[in-house]
Design an enzyme around this catalytic site. Structure first.
Site, PDB file in Angstrom:
ATOM      1  N   HIS A 159      -2.248   1.018   7.242  1.00 14.57           N
ATOM      2  CA  HIS A 159      -2.516   1.045   5.802  1.00 14.57           C
ATOM      3  C   HIS A 159      -2.331   2.462   5.259  1.00 14.57           C
ATOM      4  CE1 HIS A 159      -4.200  -0.149   1.997  1.00 14.57           C
ATOM      5  NE2 HIS A 159      -5.249   0.664   2.101  1.00 14.57           N
ATOM      6  N   ASN A 181      -8.128   4.620  -2.542  1.00 17.36           N
ATOM      7  CA  ASN A 181      -7.547   3.395  -1.992  1.00 17.36           C
ATOM      8  C   ASN A 181      -6.906   2.561  -3.105  1.00 17.36           C
ATOM      9  OD1 ASN A 181      -6.855   1.564  -0.041  1.00 17.36           O
ATOM     10  ND2 ASN A 181      -8.925   0.934   0.466  1.00 17.36           N
ATOM     11  N   CYS A 183       0.828  -1.215   0.000  1.00 17.02           N
ATOM     12  CA  CYS A 183       0.000   0.000   0.000  1.00 17.02           C
ATOM     13  C   CYS A 183       0.856   1.256   0.000  1.00 17.02           C
ATOM     14  CB  CYS A 183      -0.942   0.003   1.195  1.00 17.02           C
ATOM     15  SG  CYS A 183      -0.128  -0.089   2.803  1.00 17.02           S
TER      16      CYS A 183
END
Length: 464
Positions: free
Chosen positions: A385, A407, A92
């Site tokens: 994250h 995202n 991520c």
């Protein structure tokens, strides 16, 4: 005589049994009786137990009062340039960093659909982390195996996780390539098996280096052995991720899908044209960690992706200070690297992060009263994250009411590939933000001149 021995044995057993019962701190029979009697086994408890026995706790705790229509309007928004998907990997941090640069590249060059290759920098991230581990083993070879640093190294030979520091470390050294030049592979999209094998090999190599050092092997010979070991790791990475290109030809297409130019690039020349060459010096990392003193600069030991890279350094600030700079950046149409504790109160079906999403207290009949500082101190919360902060909604007084991130879980995840968070959730579970230096306040710029307070690599706030 046998009777006497038996009597002594029975006496000793009785004595030690009595002693064991008298040890303070354990659950005694009286205490157990008190605990059992405190449970009333009411009809409502039985109903809840029956429900939990065959249902997801989150579904039962879903707050029906919070299911009203979700407001998806934002007064300040940088439009998304397409949703990416990190698949079953911990990349991520890499996707987020590249997405920030991608948005700029698309805007500056009027590009059509475009992504930087995530596999290319990930290849060198893994190789550099392998070298970081092996050199760390050489540097600590005079310490015992139970030394805290040696233990940490063997526990963490490498991972697919990271921070924006990793993006700066790797991209500034190795450059960038388009995604179609080095596409995803099964091992890049699902990293666990490759990572386990590489980590296993590194641990073996680490022990070999320690043995050589213990026998008095000279530094030059250790360096030669390390290079041979890294050659093995390089081959393993090539087999899993492909051969990183050193030169390539690529055609640029504009937003209308028409070819604009076809040129030959190196990864560094491609970075110069489409990316940001000054990743290390052009960004400031901010943190909201109320368990530590605000308005101080901190450095995390060994939190870098290259041995010759830069440890992660950040300024710890109250949440309102961070919001101010985030809003300034968004008003200037600039997305930001953002990380948080995404698993807390996430309604993934709606793509909503809201502390009111789930009413665990009513379901469990108790309270969960820790504040952000206490959750950090007790290992209950931490950054997990990274995503790209792209929008904020302001009320008539200029105060933030909600935020939105792009995202990297695919377009079908959350709200059209995005997550929306309330301002209250932002306060409680947002931890890190990376801004361009031009958006930093004068106060932050002054704090960056401080000598950073160094925290250990195993600090719980920064664990993998």
């Amino acid at each position: 005589m046998n009777k006497r021995i038996l009597s002594v044995f029975v006496f000793c057993a009785f004595y030690y049994s009595t002693q064991a019962q008298e040890v303070k701190g354990g659950i005694s029979d009286d205490m157990m009786q008190q605990i059992k009697q405190s449970y009333q086994n009411t009809p409502s408890d039985k109903a809840i137990r029956n429900a939990i026995g065959s249902n997801d706790i989150r579904k039962l705790a879903l707050n029906q009062d919070n299911l009203k229509g979700m407001d998806t309007h934002f007064s300040i928004k940088v439009n998304s340039k397409g949703i990416t998907d990190q698949k079953s990997s911990g990349r991520c941090w890499l996707f987020t960093g590249l997405n920030v640069m991608r948005a700029k590249a698309i805007a500056q060059h009027n590009l059509g659909s475009f992504e930087f290759s995530q596999t290319y920098p990930f290849f060198f991230d893994q190789l550099e982390k392998a070298n970081l581990f092996l050199q760390g083993i050489i540097d600590t070879s005079d310490k015992p195996m139970n030394d805290k640093m040696v233990e940490w190294l063997f526990r963490n030979p490498l991972s697919d996780g990271g921070t924006f520091t990793g993006v700066a470390d790797i991209v500034s050294k190795y450059g960038l390539v388009p995604k179609d030049i080095m596409p995803e592979t099964n091992s890049s999209e699902s990293t666990s098996r490759m990572a386990n094998l590489v980590a296993l090999k590194l641990r073996e190599q680490g022990l070999q280096l320690r043995d050589l050092a213990a026998k008095g092997t000279k530094p030059a010979a250790l360096e030669k052995t390390k290079t041979e070991m890294l050659s093995t790791i390089y081959r393993m990475l090539v087999l899993n991720l492909g051969v990183p290109p050193t030169e390539f030809t690529w055609t640029e297409y504009n937003a209308q899908g028409k070819p604009v130019s076809t040129e030959t690039y190196t990864p560094l020349s491609f970075l110069k044209k489409y990316g940001d060459e000054n990743l290390i010096g052009n960004y400031v990392m901010l943190m909201n960690d109320p368990s530590r003193e605000f308005y101080k600069c901190y450095e995390i030991d060994y939190d870098r992706h290259r041995y010759d890279g830069k440890n992660w350094t950040y300024v710890n600030l109250p949440i309102e200070d961070i919001k101010e700079m985030a809003i300034t950046s968004l008003k200037d149409s600039t997305m930001m690297y953002f990380s948080c504790d995404v698993g807390k109160f996430l309604n993934s079906d709606r793509g909503l992060l809201d502390v009111k999403n789930y009413d665990y207290e009513s379901l469990m009949g108790t309270t969960f009263g820790m504040n952000k500082k206490q959750r950090i101190q007790s290992f209950a919360s931490g950054s997990s994250h990274a995503m790209t902060l792209m929008a904020v909604d302001l009320d008539k007084n200029g105060n933030s009411t909600k935020w939105m991130v792009e995202n990297s879980w695919g377009a079908g995840s959350g709200y059209q590939g995005h997550l929306i968070m309330t301002d209250d959730w932002f306060n409680e579970y947002m931890f890190r933000l990376v801004i361009e230096t031009k958006y930093a306040t004068k106060k932050v710029s002054e704090i960056l001149k401080q000598k950073p307070i160094r925290l250990p690599a195993w600090d719980p706030m920064f664990a993998e």
